[in-house]
Design a protein around this motif. Structure first.
Motif, short mmCIF file in Angstrom:
data_model
loop_
_atom_site.label_atom_id
_atom_site.label_comp_id
_atom_site.label_asym_id
_atom_site.label_seq_id
_atom_site.Cartn_x
_atom_site.Cartn_y
_atom_site.Cartn_z
N SER A 54 72.85 -11.56 64.57
CA SER A 54 72.98 -12.82 64.37
C SER A 54 73.49 -13.55 64.64
N GLU A 57 72.97 -14.83 70.74
CA GLU A 57 71.70 -15.62 71.26
C GLU A 57 70.99 -14.75 72.19
N TYR A 58 69.55 -14.41 72.34
CA TYR A 58 69.24 -12.96 72.43
C TYR A 58 67.83 -13.05 72.46
N ASP A 59 67.15 -13.10 73.61
CA ASP A 59 65.83 -12.82 73.57
C ASP A 59 64.85 -11.71 73.39
N PRO A 64 72.47 -9.59 74.99
CA PRO A 64 73.29 -11.20 73.96
C PRO A 64 74.29 -11.29 74.21
N GLN A 65 74.38 -13.44 73.79
CA GLN A 65 75.46 -14.17 74.39
C GLN A 65 75.94 -14.45 72.95
N VAL A 67 77.69 -16.54 70.22
CA VAL A 67 77.55 -17.22 69.63
C VAL A 67 78.12 -17.65 68.29
N ASP A 70 77.41 -20.37 64.70
CA ASP A 70 75.97 -21.42 65.55
C ASP A 70 75.23 -21.73 65.05
N HIS A 71 74.23 -20.03 64.42
CA HIS A 71 73.42 -19.94 64.27
C HIS A 71 72.90 -20.83 63.14
N GLU A 276 63.07 -15.46 70.03
CA GLU A 276 64.69 -15.87 69.41
C GLU A 276 64.99 -15.03 68.89
N GLY A 278 67.99 -13.78 67.63
CA GLY A 278 69.18 -14.22 67.67
C GLY A 278 68.85 -14.99 66.24
N LEU A 279 68.32 -16.56 66.63
CA LEU A 279 68.23 -16.64 65.15
C LEU A 279 67.19 -16.45 64.37
#
Length: 309
Positions: A54, A57-59, A64-65, A67, A70-71, A276, A278-279
């Motif tokens: 969470s 940012e991960y697809d 994973p980046q 963030v 932010d989410h 998405e 991560g989101l």
């Protein structure tokens, strides 16, 4: 020798914990170890992994980046998320209230002696034994606008030309809720019935002698005895409803639009259809926080009824 149990480098285990080091206790934990490992792999690890993702940012494919929060900041200001949260709460709590009322009504009927009671009980329990996929597919057929029996009945009765049960944003969530209630009311019915069987008959006889009506006996004897059972059942079913996925996904997929979308389905859509991860993980963590908060507040309010005080 016994006084030395638990001593390690000057530390002595308190005497009340000595049984932990007994042979029986050690063997007990060894037998539990496979189950604990399996539980950790299927429950604890995915939970921790979801919380970890969470913050990224991960697809699901690349690296994973990071963030940070932010989410979570995005979710708090996201109108669509709060709309789906509202759908989820309405879906969960309204259906539980309806289940409890229907289950209580049938439990009262089955608590009486009449011919064919065992057959009636068996038939009423059948929905609880049917898999969710079968229920979803069959209820979709029932709701079919052209060929569905429900619309056929409305046409024969001259009430309407038919309703778009799951094809309209006005009726979709309610239509799925009916199927969910039909599937799960036997859980309440059976548990309430078991609770009624445990009420001493002498109480009803004394109330009858005192001139109490059946309604008075129900209010002052039956309901108080059933309250602890009802507290536990409504808590469990509320959490199961909040976390349910299959019925909604198969019947409508959350549509039309987002009219029947709930958080479990939305998390799946975000994670596996839009990539998405991560989101989706952040939404899942928010959902977990809602469920934990609800459960803790519920138990806090009714701690006397669940044996906590």
């Amino acid at each position: 020798m016994a006084t030395k149990i638990g001593e390690l480098r000057g530390f002595e285990l308190p005497r009340e914990y000595y049984h932990w080091l007994s042979k029986e206790s050690v063997w007990g934990w060894l037998f539990l170890l496979p189950s604990l490992i399996a539980l950790g792999l299927v429950s604890v690890y995915p939970l921790l992994r979801g919380i970890y993702l969470s913050f990224f940012e991960y697809d699901g494919i690349g690296e994973p980046q990071w963030v940070g929060l932010d989410h979570y900041a995005f979710i708090l200001g996201w109108t669509e998320f709060w709309l789906i949260m509202r759908n989820t709460l309405v879906w969960a709590f309204a259906s539980v209230v309806i289940m409890a009322l229907i289950g209580l009504g049938f439990a009262i009927l089955l608590n009486r002696d009449f011919r064919g009671r065992s057959i009636a009980t068996t038939l009423l329990l059948l929905p609880w034994a049917i898999p969710f996929i079968s229920i979803a597919l069959n209820w979709r057929l029932l709701y079919n606008f052209e060929l569905g029996p429900l619309n056929g009945f409305l046409r024969l009765a001259g009430i309407s030309e038919g309703l778009p049960w799951i094809a309209s944003s006005r009726y979709a969530l309610f239509s799925i809720m009916l199927a969910w209630v039909w599937r799960n009311f036997p859980f309440f019915m059976l548990t309430f019935l078991a609770g009624m069987k445990g009420i001493p008959g002498d109480l009803y006889e004394a109330a009858h002698v005192d001139g109490s009506s059946r309604i008075d006996s129900f209010r002052h004897i039956t309901l108080p005895f059933l309250q602890p059972v009802a507290v536990v059942m409504t808590l469990l079913m509320s959490l199961w409803s909040l976390n349910h996925f299959t019925l909604i996904y198969v019947m409508t997929g959350g549509g039309p639009g987002n009219s029947s979308m709930v958080l479990p389905v939305y998390i799946y859509e975000r994670a596996f259809h839009l990539g998405e991860m991560g989101l989706a993980s952040a939404i899942a963590v928010a959902m977990l926080a809602v469920m934990l908060t609800y459960g803790l507040i519920y138990l806090r309010l009714y701690r006397e009824d669940v044996g906590g005080k």
